[in-house]
Design an enzyme around this catalytic site. Structure first.
Site, PDB file in Angstrom:
ATOM      1  N   LYS A   1       0.751  -1.150  -0.123  1.00 27.83           N
ATOM      2  CA  LYS A   1      -0.066  -0.100   0.150  1.00 27.83           C
ATOM      3  C   LYS A   1       0.984   1.415  -0.001  1.00 27.83           C
ATOM      4  O   LYS A   1       1.785   1.340   0.858  1.00 27.83           O
ATOM      5  CB  LYS A   1      -0.984   0.026   1.306  1.00 27.83           C
TER       6      LYS A   1
ATOM      7  N   ASP B   1      -3.628   4.281  -1.826  1.00 27.15           N
ATOM      8  CA  ASP B   1      -4.479   4.923  -0.901  1.00 27.15           C
ATOM      9  C   ASP B   1      -4.433   6.078  -0.591  1.00 27.15           C
ATOM     10  O   ASP B   1      -3.834   7.042   0.253  1.00 27.15           O
ATOM     11  CB  ASP B   1      -4.002   4.342   0.763  1.00 27.15           C
ATOM     12  N   LEU B   2      -5.102   6.856  -1.679  1.00 29.39           N
ATOM     13  CA  LEU B   2      -5.090   8.390  -1.584  1.00 29.39           C
ATOM     14  C   LEU B   2      -6.475   9.093  -1.486  1.00 29.39           C
ATOM     15  O   LEU B   2      -6.624  10.158  -1.288  1.00 29.39           O
ATOM     16  CB  LEU B   2      -4.502   8.927  -2.898  1.00 29.39           C
ATOM     17  N   LYS B   3      -7.505   8.132  -1.278  1.00 28.90           N
ATOM     18  CA  LYS B   3      -8.889   8.396  -0.813  1.00 28.90           C
ATOM     19  C   LYS B   3      -9.320   9.790  -1.540  1.00 28.90           C
ATOM     20  O   LYS B   3      -9.486  10.637  -0.821  1.00 28.90           O
ATOM     21  CB  LYS B   3      -8.579   8.828   0.895  1.00 28.90           C
TER      22      LYS B   3
ATOM     23  N   HIS C   1     -11.475  12.368  -2.714  1.00 26.54           N
ATOM     24  CA  HIS C   1     -12.728  13.199  -2.305  1.00 26.54           C
ATOM     25  C   HIS C   1     -13.140  14.430  -2.995  1.00 26.54           C
ATOM     26  O   HIS C   1     -12.546  15.463  -2.414  1.00 26.54           O
ATOM     27  CB  HIS C   1     -12.715  13.343  -0.823  1.00 26.54           C
ATOM     28  N   ASP C   2     -13.569  14.349  -4.284  1.00 24.55           N
ATOM     29  CA  ASP C   2     -13.558  15.474  -4.909  1.00 24.55           C
ATOM     30  C   ASP C   2     -15.031  15.395  -5.896  1.00 24.55           C
ATOM     31  O   ASP C   2     -15.458  14.588  -5.893  1.00 24.55           O
ATOM     32  CB  ASP C   2     -12.275  15.854  -5.948  1.00 24.55           C
ATOM     33  N   ILE C   3     -15.176  16.518  -6.829  1.00 17.34           N
ATOM     34  CA  ILE C   3     -16.096  16.396  -7.947  1.00 17.34           C
ATOM     35  C   ILE C   3     -15.981  15.424  -8.805  1.00 17.34           C
ATOM     36  O   ILE C   3     -14.877  14.891  -8.958  1.00 17.34           O
ATOM     37  CB  ILE C   3     -16.242  17.835  -8.593  1.00 17.34           C
TER      38      ILE C   3
ATOM     39  N   ASN D   1     -15.782  14.858 -12.068  1.00 12.71           N
ATOM     40  CA  ASN D   1     -14.524  15.014 -13.158  1.00 12.71           C
ATOM     41  C   ASN D   1     -13.201  14.701 -12.557  1.00 12.71           C
ATOM     42  O   ASN D   1     -12.381  14.070 -12.907  1.00 12.71           O
ATOM     43  CB  ASN D   1     -14.756  16.107 -13.929  1.00 12.71           C
ATOM     44  N   THR D   2     -12.813  15.448 -11.353  1.00 15.20           N
ATOM     45  CA  THR D   2     -11.616  15.393 -10.944  1.00 15.20           C
ATOM     46  C   THR D   2     -11.340  14.126 -10.250  1.00 15.20           C
ATOM     47  O   THR D   2     -10.113  13.309 -10.665  1.00 15.20           O
ATOM     48  CB  THR D   2     -11.466  16.409  -9.910  1.00 15.20           C
TER      49      THR D   2
ATOM     50  N   THR E   1     -12.496   5.317  10.759  1.00  7.10           N
ATOM     51  CA  THR E   1     -12.328   4.448  12.212  1.00  7.10           C
ATOM     52  C   THR E   1     -12.005   5.492  13.038  1.00  7.10           C
ATOM     53  O   THR E   1     -11.977   5.030  14.332  1.00  7.10           O
ATOM     54  CB  THR E   1     -11.801   3.226  11.972  1.00  7.10           C
TER      55      THR E   1
ATOM     56  N   ARG F   1      -3.375  -6.438  14.515  1.00  6.00           N
ATOM     57  CA  ARG F   1      -2.282  -6.590  15.517  1.00  6.00           C
ATOM     58  C   ARG F   1      -2.144  -8.260  15.918  1.00  6.00           C
ATOM     59  O   ARG F   1      -3.011  -8.579  16.440  1.00  6.00           O
ATOM     60  CB  ARG F   1      -2.093  -5.901  16.702  1.00  6.00           C
TER      61      ARG F   1
ATOM     62  N   ARG G   1       3.213  -1.265  10.650  1.00  6.36           N
ATOM     63  CA  ARG G   1       4.463  -1.488  11.749  1.00  6.36           C
ATOM     64  C   ARG G   1       4.801  -2.725  12.215  1.00  6.36           C
ATOM     65  O   ARG G   1       5.878  -2.844  12.460  1.00  6.36           O
ATOM     66  CB  ARG G   1       3.926  -0.418  12.924  1.00  6.36           C
TER      67      ARG G   1
END
Ligand code: C5P
Length: 241
Positions: free
Chosen positions: A34, A61-63, A65-67, A69-70, A125, A187, A217
């Site tokens: 990732k 994993d850049l999540k 959250h935009d319109i 088109n973008t 979370t 974990r 980690r």
């Protein structure tokens, strides 16, 4: 699917040399990595490209959250790059999710490559019930929103969601066995919990029905990352039996 295809190692470091050190240490023990905001924003696309050249799978994993088109054009970039999976916020809305899936599918077809899996982030979370109601401004229980948003993500064509192990049963119930659920907060009993609160072991995550787990980690922070990964894979196999 075998354990090795279900383990995603988070490369949460800030330089290419640190990332390469981890990848080299893990050799063939790990197939899937990732690349999140820390590494991507430090080194750009080159680490994802390096991993793909080495025959590894890559979850970006850049999540977004935009319109629509973008977000969909950002997805097109990663589709062309050949990544295995990327994610968007379900809170970006149905139109955004659908546009992202449709654009990725068109790009994949015209480039003759496979469309990356696209998964949704539902309720982070890290948010407490109180913050969810009083700061974000939603009524009701977080778990109900997770269920509703997972279903909406599925209707929009997304392949799955990222979710805590705690949310797994309700998502499986709402979205069925084939919906991808990627679970962080893992974990093994022998590792430190760090800042993760609601942790489960690799074995429990498999038993609860996680499609894939993200582990950072406990692997890259270990004095012997390869051995740590091997132990985690063995625990996962136990949970898959
Ligand atoms: O080091 P650790 O195993 O805690 O890393 C977990 C990874 O999963 C990190 O990259 C973190 O950003 C990510 N993650 C998480 N909890 C979420 C979503 C993503 O820990 N709800």
């Amino acid at each position: 699917m075998k354990a090795i295809d279900r383990l995603i190692v988070a490369l949460d470091v800030s330089t290419a040399s640190e990332a390469i050190k981890i990848i080299d240490a893990l050799e063939d023990t790990v197939k899937y990595y990732k690349v999140g905001m820390q590494l991507y924003n430090s080194v750009g696309p080159k680490m994802a490209e390096e991993l793909l050249t080495r025959g590894k799978k890559v979850f970006i994993d850049l999540k977004f959250h935009d319109i629509p088109n973008t977000a969909s054009q950002a997805g097109a970039v990663f589709t062309r790059m050949g990544v295995t999976m990327f994610n968007v916020h379900v809170a970006g809305g149905y139109k955004m999710m659908k546009a992202t899936v449709d654009t990725a599918a068109e790009v994949a077809i015209s480039s003759g490559i496979e469309r990356p899996k696209i998964i949704g982030v539902t309720v982070l979370t890290s948010l407490s019930q109180e913050e969810f109601n009083n700061e974000i401004g939603f009524n009701g229980k977080i778990i109900e929103k997770v269920r509703a948003w997972s279903s909406q993500a599925q209707e929009a064509g997304l392949d799955g969601v990222v979710a805590s192990a705690q949310e797994l049963p309700i998502i499986r119930q709402a979205c069925g066995p084939d919906f991808i659920v990627v679970t962080p907060g893992i974990r093994p009993a022998w590792a430190a919990s760090n800042d993760q609160q609601r942790i489960v072991t690799p074995k429990e995550a498999m038993q609860l029905g996680a499609s894939q787990i993200v582990v950072g980690r406990p692997i890259y922070g270990s004095s012997d990352p390869k051995e740590a990964a091997r132990k985690i894979l063995a625990e996962m196999e136990e949970g898959l039996c």
